[in-house]
Design an enzyme around this catalytic site. Sequence first.
Site, PDB file in Angstrom:
ATOM      1  N   PHE A 212      -2.884   0.515  -9.660  1.00 46.20           N
ATOM      2  CA  PHE A 212      -3.416  -0.681  -9.008  1.00 46.20           C
ATOM      3  C   PHE A 212      -4.768  -1.108  -9.583  1.00 46.20           C
ATOM      4  CE2 PHE A 212      -4.240   2.982  -6.123  1.00 46.20           C
ATOM      5  CZ  PHE A 212      -5.618   3.064  -6.273  1.00 46.20           C
TER       6      PHE A 212
ATOM      7  N   LYS B   3       0.859  -1.185   0.000  1.00 46.14           N
ATOM      8  CA  LYS B   3       0.000   0.000   0.000  1.00 46.14           C
ATOM      9  C   LYS B   3       0.893   1.232   0.000  1.00 46.14           C
ATOM     10  CE  LYS B   3      -3.992   2.112   2.250  1.00 46.14           C
ATOM     11  NZ  LYS B   3      -3.510   3.496   2.044  1.00 46.14           N
TER      12      LYS B   3
END
Length: 317
Positions: free
Chosen positions: A133, A62
């Site tokens: 992503f 992340k």
Amino acid sequence: MLFSIYFTSLAKLSGFFVFVLLLFISITAFSHDEIEKTKPDLMLLKTYDSNIDVNGWVMSEKLDGVRAYWNGTHLISRQGNVFNAPAWFTEGFPKFELDGELWLGRNQFESTVSIVNKKTPDQRWKKITYHVFEVPNQAGGLLDRLGILTKFLRLQNNTFLRVIDQRKITSNKMLDIELHRVLALGGEGLVVRDPKTTYQTGRLTSALKVKLKQDAECIVSGYINGKGKYQGVVGALRCDLIPAQVDRLFPNLKQGKGVTIKIGSGLTDKQRKMPPKMGATITFQYIGLTKNGLPRFPVFLRERIVTPSKINRPGNY
């Protein structure tokens, strides 16, 4: 007489050109405002729980960057404001949509913001990369969608555009090992996703953030004077929890007039002398909840950056 007629005609003609020019500027400005007000419908993360079986899912780091949505023409913030990226930065981007992070590196969020929030972009954008992503509105599962961008980059390599690597999870132990590896490198945590899920928006149970610490936001409502070595500066911030987040993150709290917490840890000496202004939104981290449902051990992380282009805390997906 002829000169008088000539100059009168010239004045009228000049006035017409001025009118056309002003009309063009007005239309251009209107169009830009319309672009800025187009708020993208995004995928958002829920929080991972160790009781959830994620075997067969995929995981990735992340990134703590600035969330940006590529609509095929512009990079747009979560609030729908256009980033003033240099033309050479997005020149090789595809015509289809992308979702990702403008990223400088781990623990460099503030520096990233200082680059991307300028009205007039500079050469520091060369240090930024756009890590994708998600490829929105494409068919198939997550890996199929990301594969579309991967194929695009094989044909047209781009220095600033990258696909975030997705690794298959084979056990909870593997997930735990990867989490601690990323944290040891100074990373924020992981994202785990069900790769079979078709493209969806909103806060999803098939897309989860994995952290040892959780984060939330609150609004600065006051200051507590410091003591001891912090005499004469701010000792802690009084902060009102945001009702929408209370419902989701702190459901055991009573709503009433609102819930206020104190946050002193995490503030630098400079921030204690010049704290976030009243009404500012800040992000804080915490470790679980107290028996009363309050965030345990809240620590100041950062102030949400509001720039002339009104980009938001970026990265918070």
